[in-house]
Design an enzyme around this catalytic site. Structure first.
Site, PDB file in Angstrom:
ATOM      1  N   TYR A  62      48.692  33.395  45.164  1.00  0.00           N
ATOM      2  CA  TYR A  62      50.051  33.665  44.711  1.00  0.00           C
ATOM      3  C   TYR A  62      50.918  34.129  45.887  1.00  0.00           C
ATOM      4  O   TYR A  62      50.463  34.185  47.032  1.00  0.00           O
ATOM      5  CB  TYR A  62      50.031  34.680  43.575  1.00  0.00           C
ATOM      6  CG  TYR A  62      49.408  34.143  42.301  1.00  0.00           C
ATOM      7  CD1 TYR A  62      50.026  33.122  41.584  1.00  0.00           C
ATOM      8  CD2 TYR A  62      48.207  34.644  41.824  1.00  0.00           C
ATOM      9  CE1 TYR A  62      49.453  32.617  40.417  1.00  0.00           C
ATOM     10  CE2 TYR A  62      47.621  34.145  40.666  1.00  0.00           C
ATOM     11  CZ  TYR A  62      48.248  33.129  39.966  1.00  0.00           C
ATOM     12  OH  TYR A  62      47.685  32.626  38.824  1.00  0.00           O
ATOM     13  N   HIS A  97      43.515  29.578  43.737  1.00  0.00           N
ATOM     14  CA  HIS A  97      43.376  28.668  42.600  1.00  0.00           C
ATOM     15  C   HIS A  97      43.164  27.229  43.051  1.00  0.00           C
ATOM     16  O   HIS A  97      42.562  26.436  42.333  1.00  0.00           O
ATOM     17  CB  HIS A  97      44.610  28.758  41.693  1.00  0.00           C
ATOM     18  CG  HIS A  97      44.632  29.971  40.826  1.00  0.00           C
ATOM     19  ND1 HIS A  97      43.570  30.353  40.046  1.00  0.00           N
ATOM     20  CD2 HIS A  97      45.591  30.914  40.623  1.00  0.00           C
ATOM     21  CE1 HIS A  97      43.874  31.467  39.400  1.00  0.00           C
ATOM     22  NE2 HIS A  97      45.087  31.827  39.734  1.00  0.00           N
ATOM     23  N   GLN A 105      35.280  27.721  28.580  1.00  0.00           N
ATOM     24  CA  GLN A 105      35.809  26.801  27.577  1.00  0.00           C
ATOM     25  C   GLN A 105      36.933  27.401  26.754  1.00  0.00           C
ATOM     26  O   GLN A 105      37.976  26.775  26.555  1.00  0.00           O
ATOM     27  CB  GLN A 105      34.676  26.330  26.663  1.00  0.00           C
ATOM     28  CG  GLN A 105      33.652  25.465  27.373  1.00  0.00           C
ATOM     29  CD  GLN A 105      32.524  25.027  26.450  1.00  0.00           C
ATOM     30  OE1 GLN A 105      32.703  24.896  25.252  1.00  0.00           O
ATOM     31  NE2 GLN A 105      31.346  24.811  27.013  1.00  0.00           N
ATOM     32  N   GLU A 162      44.435  35.176  45.061  1.00  0.00           N
ATOM     33  CA  GLU A 162      44.371  33.947  44.265  1.00  0.00           C
ATOM     34  C   GLU A 162      45.418  32.909  44.635  1.00  0.00           C
ATOM     35  O   GLU A 162      45.694  31.987  43.879  1.00  0.00           O
ATOM     36  CB  GLU A 162      44.423  34.277  42.765  1.00  0.00           C
ATOM     37  CG  GLU A 162      43.248  35.154  42.344  1.00  0.00           C
ATOM     38  CD  GLU A 162      43.232  35.472  40.866  1.00  0.00           C
ATOM     39  OE1 GLU A 162      43.443  34.547  40.074  1.00  0.00           O
ATOM     40  OE2 GLU A 162      43.014  36.649  40.521  1.00  0.00           O
ATOM     41  N   ARG A 190      45.557  43.952  44.551  1.00  0.00           N
ATOM     42  CA  ARG A 190      44.601  42.854  44.387  1.00  0.00           C
ATOM     43  C   ARG A 190      44.569  42.069  45.693  1.00  0.00           C
ATOM     44  O   ARG A 190      45.525  41.370  46.036  1.00  0.00           O
ATOM     45  CB  ARG A 190      45.022  41.968  43.219  1.00  0.00           C
ATOM     46  CG  ARG A 190      44.049  40.854  42.856  1.00  0.00           C
ATOM     47  CD  ARG A 190      42.811  41.373  42.183  1.00  0.00           C
ATOM     48  NE  ARG A 190      42.035  40.303  41.586  1.00  0.00           N
ATOM     49  CZ  ARG A 190      41.897  40.115  40.273  1.00  0.00           C
ATOM     50  NH1 ARG A 190      42.491  40.934  39.430  1.00  0.00           N
ATOM     51  NH2 ARG A 190      41.160  39.133  39.816  1.00  0.00           N
TER      52      ARG A 190
END
Length: 682
Positions: free
Chosen positions: A173, A259, A346, A171, A221
């Protein structure tokens, strides 16, 4: 009969010393940062949150990420896992999970250049597009200290009762930053070649394993598909996966997308299990168990993935946010009761990125288990719920399940309200899952349904109801505009329901959520199910062979069958107020299809011009005339609460919720939350 024999079967995780850890099923709850981590009472609330998912049947829970040092925090002042004092309170979490037969792992996450504070560090001093701060390039001493911090944090987690840790290497990081040329411009032993760039990841795993022993679960991960320029190639991904496996990882948990990637990976428009074929390809290269993730929200889908051998476990993060009892319901043959995650983002991601507590649109109790408690009613009452949209459905089912006598009224012939429109929008088809869930609950809770006739004040007043919940939602607003009554000027519901066929040139008045929905519907190319994955890849430029770095190729989206103008009064970027994690997707899609998105529009009049319509307007003061075939009105809505005064005059207690109370924008998250909370209080 067990409908999901593979999903519900145990899995043995082997260890280097010949022992093994047994997982009771194949469901791993993926990590989510909930915001509870920063609350003063966060440990107790996290214990309740994770315990409810453990009680619901998940086998292995991975917590939200904590950094092994302060430099690695996303924001200054976040909790870390750097000392015995940090770790000691976590025993409450691990005890709570273990009490329900599940295992729990702590995720170790270092933000690297994603840090939003001036102490951030990274492989190279390259600012990310997600942070205003340029990180400091890590020295050799910084690297060695940080690797030791990972090992210390793992030991602290082990001492607090965690069964393992997940080392976050995906992601975008820190560890992912070391692996990819995009963020790693070093020329020393930690940069340059693939072997050097993956060295940090391998060393982190090696040190954690050495510090915690052979029987401690170590999940890695892995970024399987970076989806950014300058990402890793497939050969580098496989090389890294094998290296961390050999360094001591127990489980590989592949993920897709940084991201900062401009490719959607978990929004509802992403096809279910869109990336599983890549997971299966990676699994063939490894000997340790591999996890499948991204848009797996249905037990039948999970079963098919596992039965094919594409993965050994499935990761479900938001599906267990939406329904903590997902696994138990599947096991008991009650899959129709599952409150399916519809990937709307949401209540969860949008809230988290706005600095709010994570929640769930379809499950208001998520992360609020200690404050929103649903208990049997002390006294049975007669309740009328008027309006069968999402708020009314939430109120009716919750009240009935508490023991109240509930009657649900709606003028429409079926329940659903605005969700009946939403599910017709391409990319929002899964809203139908929420209606399926509520339909099942209505039946099993014994709610009487009076549909197809408008509830009248006299009927409600004479019905002997102790309380009326007004969930009548909104009515579309018609702007005061000359020519608005001309043929060819239509409301959004007519278009979405298919009661009219717009022409080849369409102007949409209003660029809120409904305006974007209509634009999506009118410009979307109809596809067969077999084309869904290929269409998704082409639209977003995904190279599933990962031949190019990061798995990106030039996008080739299909062209729109119509010319569309999306117009708004506010002089700001259209769609600016849409969801943080989905608004950019919707803007990008329409932009690629050639939709004109105009802001600062003042409407003057609509005139007939032959078989067409001439929409006269000003754009930032400049006069324009749009000649179109159809004008669609998406100009906002007003509360539909006309029943309230008559009921109040008759002395009937009445409470409005959702759009009937406030209708600035359609907000199902608020409507469902208000419905559940009101029903819980009666």
């Amino acid at each position: 009969m067990n409908t999901y024999p593979t999903l519900l079967s145990p899995l043995a995780i082997p260890h280097a010393d010949g022992t093994q850890t047994l997982l009771r099923c194949r469901v791993l709850m993926g990590s989510m940062h909930t915001g509870l981590e920063e609350k003063p009472d966060g440990i107790a609330r996290m214990a309740a949150f994770y315990a409810e998912r453990a009680r619901g049947g998940a086998a292995l829970i991975v917590t939200g990420g904590l950094s092994p040092n302060a430099e690695g925090n996303m924001w200054a002042g976040m909790r870390t896992l750097a000392s015995a004092a940090d770790a000691a309170p976590h025993r409450e979490i691990t005890d709570a999970v273990h009490a329900h037969g599940a295992l729990v792992a702590m995720q170790l996450l270092h933000a690297g250049r994603y840090a939003h504070h001036d102490q951030g560090v990274a492989p190279s001093a390259r600012k990310s597009p997600l942070s205003a701060v340029t990180p400091r390039e890590m020295s050799e001493a910084d690297i060695q200290r940080t690797l030791d911090d990972y090992a210390r944090a793992a030991v602290l987690a082990q001492g607090s009762g965690y069964d393992g840790v997940e080392v976050m290497g995906a992601e975008g990081y820190l560890i992912n930053q070391f692996a990819a040329p995009r963020a790693n411009q070093r020329e020393d032993a930690w940069g340059g070649s693939a072997e050097n760039r993956m060295r940090f990841a391998v060393e982190a795993v090696r040190r954690v394993r050495a510090a915690t022993g052979p029987r401690f679960l170590l999940i890695y991960r892995l970024s399987m598909l970076d989806l950014v320029e300058g990402g890793c190639t497939w050969d580098e991904v496989v090389q890294l996966a094998r290296a961390v496996q050999d360094a001591g990882a127990s489980i590989l948990n592949p993920y897709v997308g940084w991201h900062e990637a401009r490719v959607p990976t978990i929004a509802t428009l992403v096809p279910r299990a869109a990336f599983v074929a890549l997971t299966a390809r990676l699994k063939r290269e490894l000997r340790v168990p591999v996890v499948a993730s991204n848009r797996i929200n249905d037990p039948a889908l999970a079963e098919s993935i596992l039965a094919r051998g594409d993965a050994d476990l499935v990761s479900m993060a938001r599906p267990l946010l939406a329904d903590a009892d997902f696994v138990n319901k599947a096991s008991a043959g009650r899959a129709d009761e599952i409150n399916t995650c519809i990937a709307c983002n949401q209540g969860c991601l949008d809230a988290a990125l706005s600095g709010q507590l994570t929640g769930c649109m379809v499950n208001p109790r998520a992360c609020r288990e200690t404050e929103l408690v649903i208990e049997p009613a002390a006294q049975r009452r007669r309740i009328a719920v008027v309006g069968a949209g999402p708020g009314g459905l939430a109120a009716a089912t919750t009240a009935a399940e508490r023991g109240h006598d509930v009657t649900l009224f709606d003028a429409a012939p079926r329940v659903g309200g605005q969700f009946n429109l939403a599910q017709r929008i391409p990319g929002k088809e899964e809203y139908a899952e929420t209606l399926r869930h509520y339909a099942t609950r209505l039946e099993r809770a014994g709610v009487r349904q009076v549909l197809g006739a408008r509830a009248e004040p006299a009927t409600l007043a004479a019905g002997g109801f102790d309380h009326v919940i007004l969930a009548t939602g909104v009515r579309a607003r018609t702007p005061e505009l000359p020519g608005v009554d001309l043929p060819g000027v239509v409301g959004y519901a007519e278009v979405i329901e298919g009661r009219c066929e717009p022409g080849a040139r369409v102007a949409i008045i209003g660029a809120g959520g409904i305006g974007f929905d209509v634009a999506e519907l009118l410009t979307h190319e109809a596809l067969g199910a077999a084309d869904e994955g290929a269409h998704f890849a082409a639209t977003w430029g995904i190279d599933f062979s990962v031949a190019a770095r990061g798995g990106l190729v030039p996008p080739a989206p299909p062209q729109s069958p119509r010319h569309v103008w999306l117009l708004q009064r506010k002089d700001e970027t259209p769609g600016k107020r849409l969801g943080k994690t989905t608004g950019w997707i919707r803007r990008a899609l329409l932009g690629r299809r050639g939709v004109h998105q105009w802001a600062g529009v003042a409407y003057e009049r609509i005139e007939a011009q032959g078989d067409a319509l001439a929409l006269h307007l000003r754009v930032r003061g400049e006069p324009r005339v749009l000649v179109v075939d159809t004008v669609v009105l998406c100009a906002g809505q007003d509360p539909d609460n006309a029943l309230a005064p008559a009921l109040e005059a008759a002395g009937v207690p009445v409470t409005a919720i959702g759009g009937a109370r406030f209708a600035a924008e359609l907000d199902a998250t608020r409507a469902i939350d208000e419905g559940v909370r009101l029903a819980a209080s009666l």
